[in-house]
Design an enzyme around this catalytic site. Structure first.
Site, PDB file in Angstrom:
ATOM      1  N   LYS A  99      19.858  33.184 -10.601  1.00  0.00           N
ATOM      2  CA  LYS A  99      18.396  33.108 -10.727  1.00  0.00           C
ATOM      3  C   LYS A  99      17.978  32.485 -12.075  1.00  0.00           C
ATOM      4  CE  LYS A  99      17.679  37.061  -7.623  1.00  0.00           C
ATOM      5  NZ  LYS A  99      16.827  38.240  -7.335  1.00  0.00           N
ATOM      6  N   GLU A 142      20.772  31.977   5.212  1.00  0.00           N
ATOM      7  CA  GLU A 142      20.503  31.521   3.846  1.00  0.00           C
ATOM      8  C   GLU A 142      21.360  30.306   3.489  1.00  0.00           C
ATOM      9  OE1 GLU A 142      20.981  35.143   1.564  1.00  0.00           O
ATOM     10  OE2 GLU A 142      19.143  36.003   2.408  1.00  0.00           O
ATOM     11  N   HIS A 189      21.251  36.676  -6.788  1.00  0.00           N
ATOM     12  CA  HIS A 189      20.982  37.117  -5.414  1.00  0.00           C
ATOM     13  C   HIS A 189      22.281  37.130  -4.619  1.00  0.00           C
ATOM     14  CE1 HIS A 189      19.344  37.106  -1.288  1.00  0.00           C
ATOM     15  NE2 HIS A 189      20.241  36.165  -1.049  1.00  0.00           N
ATOM     16  N   TYR A 205      12.332  34.306   0.959  1.00  0.00           N
ATOM     17  CA  TYR A 205      12.050  35.738   0.794  1.00  0.00           C
ATOM     18  C   TYR A 205      11.002  36.233   1.797  1.00  0.00           C
ATOM     19  CZ  TYR A 205      14.801  36.304  -3.507  1.00  0.00           C
ATOM     20  OH  TYR A 205      15.818  36.420  -4.429  1.00  0.00           O
ATOM     21  N   THR A 238      19.997  46.630  -7.150  1.00  0.00           N
ATOM     22  CA  THR A 238      18.853  45.744  -7.421  1.00  0.00           C
ATOM     23  C   THR A 238      18.238  46.044  -8.788  1.00  0.00           C
ATOM     24  OG1 THR A 238      18.393  45.774  -5.033  1.00  0.00           O
ATOM     25  CG2 THR A 238      16.640  44.947  -6.474  1.00  0.00           C
ATOM     26  N   ASN A 254      16.798  39.902 -12.035  1.00  0.00           N
ATOM     27  CA  ASN A 254      18.098  40.576 -11.948  1.00  0.00           C
ATOM     28  C   ASN A 254      19.273  39.623 -11.755  1.00  0.00           C
ATOM     29  OD1 ASN A 254      17.634  39.945  -9.308  1.00  0.00           O
ATOM     30  ND2 ASN A 254      17.563  42.044  -8.540  1.00  0.00           N
TER      31      ASN A 254
END
Ligand code: IDP
Ligand code: MG
Length: 139
Positions: free
Chosen positions: A11, A128, A117, A51, A93, A114
């Site tokens: 991320k 995905e 993913h 998402y 998470t 965080n």
């Protein structure tokens, strides 16, 4: 039987702060083979579709803003029991609840930011991976 493919994203918070290298090393050391990888900037529409399941959550808008705030690294990973093993490597998470030694314990800066993913099921891993990778981008 569980599948051998999962999908991951490093991320923006982790890419921005130069943590991609150490995170990729952790992924390799945990026995995952990287069979697809690219750095991209998500569009708002891509992030929202990716998402989609969280559209009604209070954190959705902030999540989309964060995920489009800088480049990300998308990856297809392979190893036995990939989805579950990668979730174990990621940790909870919420980094405060993550086990020591997990990627999120080490690199997350908040629940939202965080660091990485990982897909939650074989079905979402396929969805995905297909969302971001064409056939000729997989090895
Ligand atoms: P996961 O990434 O561990 O599967 P999900 O519940 O699917 O967690 O949430 C997707 C992402 O949305 C999280 O990784 C995190 O970036 C963000 N997120 C989840 N819950 C919260 C929250 O309570 N506040 C802010 N961001 C959140
Ligand atoms: Mg999830």
């Amino acid at each position: 039987m569980n599948g051998d493919l999962t999908f991951a994203i490093i991320k923006p918070n982790a890419v921005r702060t130069g943590k991609s290298g150490p995170i990729l090393a952790m992924i390799n050391e945990a026995g995952f083979e990287i069979t697809g990888l690219k750095m991209i900037m998500l569009t708002t529409q891509q992030a929202e579709n990716f998402y989609d399941e969280h559209r009604d959550k209070p954190f959705f808008e902030g999540l989309i803003e964060f995920m489009t705030s800088g480049p990300v690294i998308v990856m297809i990973l392979r190893r036995e029991n990939a989805v579950e093993e990668f979730r174990n490597l990621l940790g909870n998470t919420d980094p405060e609840k993550a086990e020591p030694g997990t990627i999120r314990k080490i690199y997350a800066i908040s629940v939202r930011m965080n660091a990485v993913h990982g897909s939650e099921s074989d079905e979402s891993a396929r969805r995905e991976a297909d969302f971001f990778f064409s056939d000729i981008e997989r090895f």
